[in-house]
Write a protein that holds these residues in place. Structure first.
Motif, mmCIF file in Angstrom:
data_model
loop_
_atom_site.group_PDB
_atom_site.id
_atom_site.type_symbol
_atom_site.label_atom_id
_atom_site.label_comp_id
_atom_site.label_asym_id
_atom_site.label_seq_id
_atom_site.Cartn_x
_atom_site.Cartn_y
_atom_site.Cartn_z
ATOM 1 N N ALA A 1 0.838 -1.197 0.000
ATOM 2 C CA ALA A 1 0.000 0.000 0.000
ATOM 3 C C ALA A 1 0.875 1.250 0.000
ATOM 4 C CB ALA A 1 -0.928 -0.008 1.212
ATOM 5 N N PHE A 2 0.605 2.167 -0.896
ATOM 6 C CA PHE A 2 1.346 3.421 -0.929
ATOM 7 C C PHE A 2 1.148 4.169 0.393
ATOM 8 C CE2 PHE A 2 1.053 8.043 -1.545
ATOM 9 C CZ PHE A 2 2.365 8.298 -1.904
ATOM 10 N N GLY A 3 2.240 4.733 0.902
ATOM 11 C CA GLY A 3 2.186 5.505 2.143
ATOM 12 C C GLY A 3 2.482 4.701 3.383
ATOM 13 N N CYS A 4 2.667 3.379 3.242
ATOM 14 C CA CYS A 4 2.986 2.576 4.421
ATOM 15 C C CYS A 4 4.347 2.997 4.983
ATOM 16 C CB CYS A 4 2.970 1.092 4.085
ATOM 17 S SG CYS A 4 4.140 0.575 2.817
ATOM 18 N N ASP A 5 4.500 2.857 6.289
ATOM 19 C CA ASP A 5 5.705 3.310 6.977
ATOM 20 C C ASP A 5 6.860 2.359 6.702
ATOM 21 O OD1 ASP A 5 7.622 4.340 8.634
ATOM 22 O OD2 ASP A 5 6.548 3.968 10.513
ATOM 23 N N ASN B 1 10.922 6.074 6.789
ATOM 24 C CA ASN B 1 11.390 7.367 6.283
ATOM 25 C C ASN B 1 10.410 8.499 6.531
ATOM 26 O OD1 ASN B 1 13.974 6.594 4.741
ATOM 27 N ND2 ASN B 1 12.464 5.113 3.997
ATOM 28 N N GLY B 2 9.490 8.290 7.475
ATOM 29 C CA GLY B 2 8.585 9.361 7.863
ATOM 30 C C GLY B 2 7.754 9.872 6.699
ATOM 31 N N GLN B 3 7.715 11.195 6.544
ATOM 32 C CA GLN B 3 6.885 11.836 5.534
ATOM 33 C C GLN B 3 7.257 11.416 4.121
ATOM 34 O OE1 GLN B 3 4.302 13.558 6.540
ATOM 35 N NE2 GLN B 3 3.560 13.996 4.473
ATOM 36 N N ALA B 4 8.532 11.121 3.888
ATOM 37 C CA ALA B 4 8.974 10.758 2.536
ATOM 38 C C ALA B 4 8.259 9.517 2.020
ATOM 39 C CB ALA B 4 10.483 10.536 2.510
ATOM 40 N N ASP B 5 7.897 8.600 2.905
ATOM 41 C CA ASP B 5 7.204 7.387 2.475
ATOM 42 C C ASP B 5 5.790 7.679 1.987
ATOM 43 O OD1 ASP B 5 9.296 5.603 2.942
ATOM 44 O OD2 ASP B 5 8.740 5.329 5.046
ATOM 45 N N LYS B 6 5.261 8.853 2.327
ATOM 46 C CA LYS B 6 3.911 9.238 1.909
ATOM 47 C C LYS B 6 3.920 10.097 0.648
ATOM 48 C CE LYS B 6 2.406 9.158 6.747
ATOM 49 N NZ LYS B 6 1.825 9.935 7.877
ATOM 50 N N GLN B 7 5.105 10.318 0.099
ATOM 51 C CA GLN B 7 5.226 11.175 -1.075
ATOM 52 C C GLN B 7 5.391 10.333 -2.341
ATOM 53 O OE1 GLN B 7 8.655 13.421 0.090
ATOM 54 N NE2 GLN B 7 7.472 14.900 1.294
ATOM 55 N N VAL B 8 4.664 10.706 -3.380
ATOM 56 C CA VAL B 8 4.909 10.107 -4.689
ATOM 57 C C VAL B 8 6.248 10.593 -5.215
ATOM 58 C CG1 VAL B 8 4.096 9.900 -7.071
ATOM 59 C CG2 VAL B 8 2.431 9.951 -5.182
ATOM 60 N N PHE B 9 6.477 11.900 -5.054
ATOM 61 C CA PHE B 9 7.686 12.530 -5.583
ATOM 62 C C PHE B 9 8.566 12.994 -4.423
ATOM 63 C CE2 PHE B 9 4.227 13.303 -8.629
ATOM 64 C CZ PHE B 9 4.721 12.555 -9.692
ATOM 65 N N GLN B 10 9.706 12.352 -4.270
ATOM 66 C CA GLN B 10 10.619 12.677 -3.185
ATOM 67 C C GLN B 10 11.677 13.661 -3.692
ATOM 68 O OE1 GLN B 10 12.008 8.804 -1.928
ATOM 69 N NE2 GLN B 10 10.232 8.481 -0.620
ATOM 70 N N GLN C 1 0.829 19.494 -3.088
ATOM 71 C CA GLN C 1 0.467 18.947 -1.784
ATOM 72 C C GLN C 1 1.700 18.509 -0.998
ATOM 73 O OE1 GLN C 1 -2.494 15.791 -1.888
ATOM 74 N NE2 GLN C 1 -1.564 14.798 -0.107
ATOM 75 N N GLU C 2 2.641 17.847 -1.679
ATOM 76 C CA GLU C 2 3.780 17.246 -0.989
ATOM 77 C C GLU C 2 4.907 18.231 -0.733
ATOM 78 O OE1 GLU C 2 2.993 12.859 -3.096
ATOM 79 O OE2 GLU C 2 4.794 13.998 -3.583
ATOM 80 N N HIS C 3 5.060 19.231 -1.598
ATOM 81 C CA HIS C 3 6.203 20.151 -1.498
ATOM 82 C C HIS C 3 5.769 21.595 -1.746
ATOM 83 C CE1 HIS C 3 8.780 16.598 -1.538
ATOM 84 N NE2 HIS C 3 8.128 16.193 -2.600
ATOM 85 N N ILE D 1 18.849 0.958 -6.171
ATOM 86 C CA ILE D 1 17.507 0.661 -5.684
ATOM 87 C C ILE D 1 16.511 1.569 -6.392
ATOM 88 C CG2 ILE D 1 15.990 0.693 -3.656
ATOM 89 C CD1 ILE D 1 18.591 0.224 -1.980
ATOM 90 N N GLU D 2 15.420 0.987 -6.864
ATOM 91 C CA GLU D 2 14.345 1.760 -7.468
ATOM 92 C C GLU D 2 13.105 1.685 -6.586
ATOM 93 O OE1 GLU D 2 15.484 1.159 -12.203
ATOM 94 O OE2 GLU D 2 13.622 0.316 -11.400
ATOM 95 N N ARG D 3 12.608 2.835 -6.210
ATOM 96 C CA ARG D 3 11.294 2.930 -5.560
ATOM 97 C C ARG D 3 10.280 3.272 -6.651
ATOM 98 N NH1 ARG D 3 8.155 7.549 -3.240
ATOM 99 N NH2 ARG D 3 6.828 6.756 -1.557
ATOM 100 N N GLN D 4 9.314 2.401 -6.826
ATOM 101 C CA GLN D 4 8.352 2.552 -7.904
ATOM 102 C C GLN D 4 6.966 2.754 -7.305
ATOM 103 O OE1 GLN D 4 8.934 -1.119 -10.027
ATOM 104 N NE2 GLN D 4 11.003 -0.576 -10.694
ATOM 105 N N VAL D 5 6.334 3.866 -7.638
ATOM 106 C CA VAL D 5 4.978 4.157 -7.175
ATOM 107 C C VAL D 5 4.017 3.981 -8.350
ATOM 108 C CG1 VAL D 5 3.419 5.910 -6.253
ATOM 109 C CG2 VAL D 5 5.740 5.733 -5.369
ATOM 110 N N ILE D 6 2.926 3.288 -8.108
ATOM 111 C CA ILE D 6 1.921 3.030 -9.139
ATOM 112 C C ILE D 6 0.622 3.690 -8.702
ATOM 113 C CG2 ILE D 6 0.695 1.255 -10.441
ATOM 114 C CD1 ILE D 6 3.069 -0.640 -9.409
ATOM 115 N N TRP D 7 0.139 4.626 -9.518
ATOM 116 C CA TRP D 7 -1.055 5.407 -9.152
ATOM 117 C C TRP D 7 -2.061 5.283 -10.293
ATOM 118 C CZ3 TRP D 7 -0.994 8.748 -4.670
ATOM 119 C CH2 TRP D 7 -2.213 9.402 -4.442
ATOM 120 N N GLY D 8 -3.126 4.554 -10.057
ATOM 121 C CA GLY D 8 -4.114 4.326 -11.091
ATOM 122 C C GLY D 8 -5.119 5.461 -11.226
ATOM 123 N N LEU D 9 -5.566 5.663 -12.446
ATOM 124 C CA LEU D 9 -6.636 6.609 -12.755
ATOM 125 C C LEU D 9 -7.701 5.821 -13.524
ATOM 126 C CD1 LEU D 9 -4.471 9.667 -13.903
ATOM 127 C CD2 LEU D 9 -5.753 9.476 -11.761
#
Length: 332
Positions: free
Chosen positions: A31-35, A38-47, A94-96, A265-273
């Motif tokens: 699940a996106f945003g899970c801890d 890294n605190g707030q960074a884990d809740k960001q799509v774009f770090q 929202q994030e920055h 390491i690649e962090r990959q976020v998947i956001w469906g529309l």
């Protein structure tokens, strides 16, 4: 041009996606945003972190070499392009909020980055109209809204679309930090064809339609991929730039006498529309210095075991077949 490792800065997100001590090829979506520590960074799509300038310069160098080598679209409709642009802009605001500003009038969006000092002027459909900057204009000029927005980020971007008959295709890709794959080769292909060269993907590819449906229809997710590199250059396109030898460009030649080794390491976020039958897939690349990792006995043992667990096919795919034994000896 090489990037800094995460150990060089405080506040940079740090991940270690191999704590089970195995090399695995699996969807691995959480699940996106899970801890993840890294605190707030884990809740960001774009770090965004202190390395932004290096990542930005790498994108400008790639674009300047040949834009079509790193940016491609295929049946990328105006509606999908507008929805993706809106998602990126809204998340950045929202994030920055300290880095980005947005002013809207009836017919114009003005999106400003304090990091690049660029303002993007977009029409009501979020199509790029013009760019103003306090610095030197980028070269070549931005080709689209997606191209311009990608240049404000430390992530690469891909967009997958699906048609009414269930078929899917890679609709857009902005890939300035490629890890030995090519935007030109993958654009327009479906999920299974894109991943066919990946060792161990056979079972996953048999479920390609279900995975694409998860990407588009379910809540946002995050997943990780990793490999080993002997440099920290973000751009490892299969085709070297002009005047650079292939052996110098490859980045997978481990020398036991003068060891340089990094976890890529690649962090990959998947956001469906789902209303557009599309999904945004972001790729953020980090490097961890293995000489630092090996000082931690737990991390060293996990990384050692993961490399040891790689199949012969995976070692070839990851470019480690010749270096595996030397790398394991160095870890011992």
């Amino acid at each position: 041009m090489e990037a800094q490792t995460v150990e060089k800065f405080d506040g940079t997100a740090i991940y270690f996606p191999l704590m089970n001590g195995r090399y695995e090829v699996k969807p691995g979506m959480e699940a996106f945003g899970c801890d993840l520590g890294n605190g707030q960074a884990d809740k960001q799509v774009f770090q965004i972190d202190e390395c932004f300038a290096d990542y930005r310069q790498a994108k400008l160098l790639a674009r300047g070499e040949r834009l079509s080598k790193y940016y491609q679209t295929c049946n990328y409709t105006q509606a999908v392009g507008g929805a993706i642009a809106r998602l990126i802009i809204e998340r950045l605001i929202q994030e920055h909020p300290q880095h980005f500003d947005l002013h809207q009038t009836a017919n114009t969006w003005q999106f400003h980055s304090y990091l690049t000092q660029e303002t993007l002027y977009l029409n009501a459909d979020l199509e790029l109209q013009q760019v103003s900057t306090l610095g030197s204009p980028v070269f070549p000029a931005y080709a689209s809204t997606l191209d311009a927005l990608a240049a404000q980020l430390q992530e690469d971007l891909t967009v997958i679309c699906r048609s009414a008959d269930g078929s899917n295709w890679l609709s857009a890709v902005h890939l300035c930090y490629p890890n030995h794959w090519s935007a030109e080769e993958k654009i327009g292909r479906d999920f299974a064809a894109i991943h066919a060269p990946v060792a161990g993907m056979e079972k996953i590819n048999r479920r390609a339609e279900a995975i694409v449906n998860t990407m588009i229809a379910r809540k946002p997710t995050v997943r990780f991929a990793w490999g080993l590199s002997t440099d920290t250059r973000l751009n490892h396109h299969p085709e070297p730039p002009p005047n650079v030898s292939a052996s110098q460009w490859q980045g997978r030649k481990f020398d036991l006498q003068s060891p340089r080794l990094y976890l890529r390491i690649e962090r990959q976020v998947i956001w469906g529309l789902p209303e557009y039958d599309t999904a945004l897939f972001t790729i953020r690349t980090y490097f961890r210095d293995c000489s630092v990792v090996k000082q931690d006995s737990v991390l060293r043992s996990k990384l050692y075991a993961a490399v040891e667990s790689m199949s012969a096919e995976s070692l070839i795919y990851k470019g480690l077949a010749e270096s595996r034994d030397s790398i394991l000896q160095w870890f011992r």
